[in-house]
Enzyme design. Structure first.
Site, PDB file in Angstrom:
ATOM      1  N   ALA A  66      -6.205 -31.161 -37.112  1.00  0.00           N
ATOM      2  CA  ALA A  66      -6.367 -30.024 -37.928  1.00  0.00           C
ATOM      3  C   ALA A  66      -5.735 -28.772 -37.086  1.00  0.00           C
ATOM      4  CB  ALA A  66      -7.908 -30.475 -37.587  1.00  0.00           C
ATOM      5  N   GLY A 112      -6.438 -35.415 -38.736  1.00  0.00           N
ATOM      6  CA  GLY A 112      -7.113 -35.013 -39.877  1.00  0.00           C
ATOM      7  C   GLY A 112      -6.387 -34.779 -41.377  1.00  0.00           C
ATOM      8  N   GLU A 115      -6.560 -38.522 -42.642  1.00  0.00           N
ATOM      9  CA  GLU A 115      -7.971 -38.672 -42.544  1.00  0.00           C
ATOM     10  C   GLU A 115      -8.188 -37.932 -44.234  1.00  0.00           C
ATOM     11  OE1 GLU A 115     -11.201 -38.513 -39.456  1.00  0.00           O
ATOM     12  OE2 GLU A 115      -9.415 -36.534 -38.670  1.00  0.00           O
ATOM     13  N   GLU A 135      -5.949 -38.411 -32.040  1.00  0.00           N
ATOM     14  CA  GLU A 135      -7.141 -38.668 -31.365  1.00  0.00           C
ATOM     15  C   GLU A 135      -7.419 -38.467 -30.374  1.00  0.00           C
ATOM     16  OE1 GLU A 135      -7.955 -37.567 -35.961  1.00  0.00           O
ATOM     17  OE2 GLU A 135      -7.243 -38.580 -34.612  1.00  0.00           O
TER      18      GLU A 135
END
Length: 260
Positions: A66, A112, A115, A135
């Protein structure tokens, strides 16, 4: 529709969605997530599209995570909204879509990015790809379904290790633990993804949609997957495709499915 952060290409019944922020290693910012939502909605609703391949621009990254700069000065409520919006508009939309989605992982798939790949129904990785959920090195945990989907794919112990150490794993390791379906050379990556999707597109589209729903039910809390399977199985009996499939089988010919 034109996009700032995505490239959309078509090949026969396949729609390619290419995340095009190569200078940022294709990181997912708010604008890119919004564009992904629009592109996915268009693809799922377009009768000319049979399936989707998602990949990243260049050869360095699928999606390297992200856009962390957007998290600065965000409180608890805002953080929850970021995760909820992302999951609802993009990640869950992919997983629960009515058409097959394949991730072609062409490089780093981190945070992300991993993911996003895990939300897809099938994952093909280039040999140079590296994957991980880093993360906790930022004081966060995965927020786009990573704790749930990784556990479902590789098991609780391996998921705990990957998330808590924040270590990246190689494509070969990802294949061994079940995180990806296939590993090929960078040059063969899109071809392999196309090969898989083209084979799927020979099958009955409504049955494929039912299969997605039934398999997803196996890992959803509070959902009886066996009942979901029975319901989807019975729905198939209302389709013209089933009648075509039966006729083709009895007549020893290839079926011509129409998604009806």
């Amino acid at each position: 529709m034109s996009f700032k952060n995505l490239l959309i290409e078509y090949k026969e019944r396949i729609q390619f969605i290419i995340i095009n922020r190569e200078s940022k290693l294709n990181a997912l910012n708010k604008d890119t997530l919004a564009e992904l939502h629009s592109a996915l909605s268009d693809a799922f609703n377009n009768p000319e599209v049979g399936g989707i391949i998602i990949t990243g621009a260049g050869q360095k990254a699928f999606v390297a995570g992200a856009d962390i700069s957007e998290f600065k000065d965000t409180g608890s409520e805002g953080g929850g909204e970021i995760a909820r919006q992302g999951q609802t508009l993009v990640f869950d939309k992919i997983e629960n879509g009515n058409k097959p989605v394949i991730a072609a992982i062409n490089g780093f798939a981190l945070g992300g990015g991993l993911e996003l790949a895990m939300a897809c129904h099938i994952r093909v990785a280039a040999e140079n790809a590296k994957m991980g959920l880093p993360e906790v090195t930022l004081g966060l945990i995965p927020g786009y379904g990573g704790t749930q989907r990784l556990t479902a794919l590789v098991g609780k112990g391996k998921a705990m290790e990957m998330i808590m150490t924040a270590d990246m794993i190689t494509a070969a390791d990802a294949l061994q633990c079940g995180l990806v379906n296939h590993v090929v050379s960078q040059e063969q990556l899109l071809g392999k993804a196309e090969e898989l999707l083209s084979k799927i597109l020979l099958r009955a589209p409504l049955a494929i949609a039912s299969a997605i729903t039934a398999v997803n039910a196996a890992v959803k809390d509070g959902v009886n997957g066996f009942e979901t399977e029975i319901g989807e199985f019975s729905k198939c009996f209302t389709t013209k495709d089933l009648q075509e499939g039966i006729a083709a089988f009895l007549e020893k010919r290839k079926p011509a499915f129409k998604g009806e």
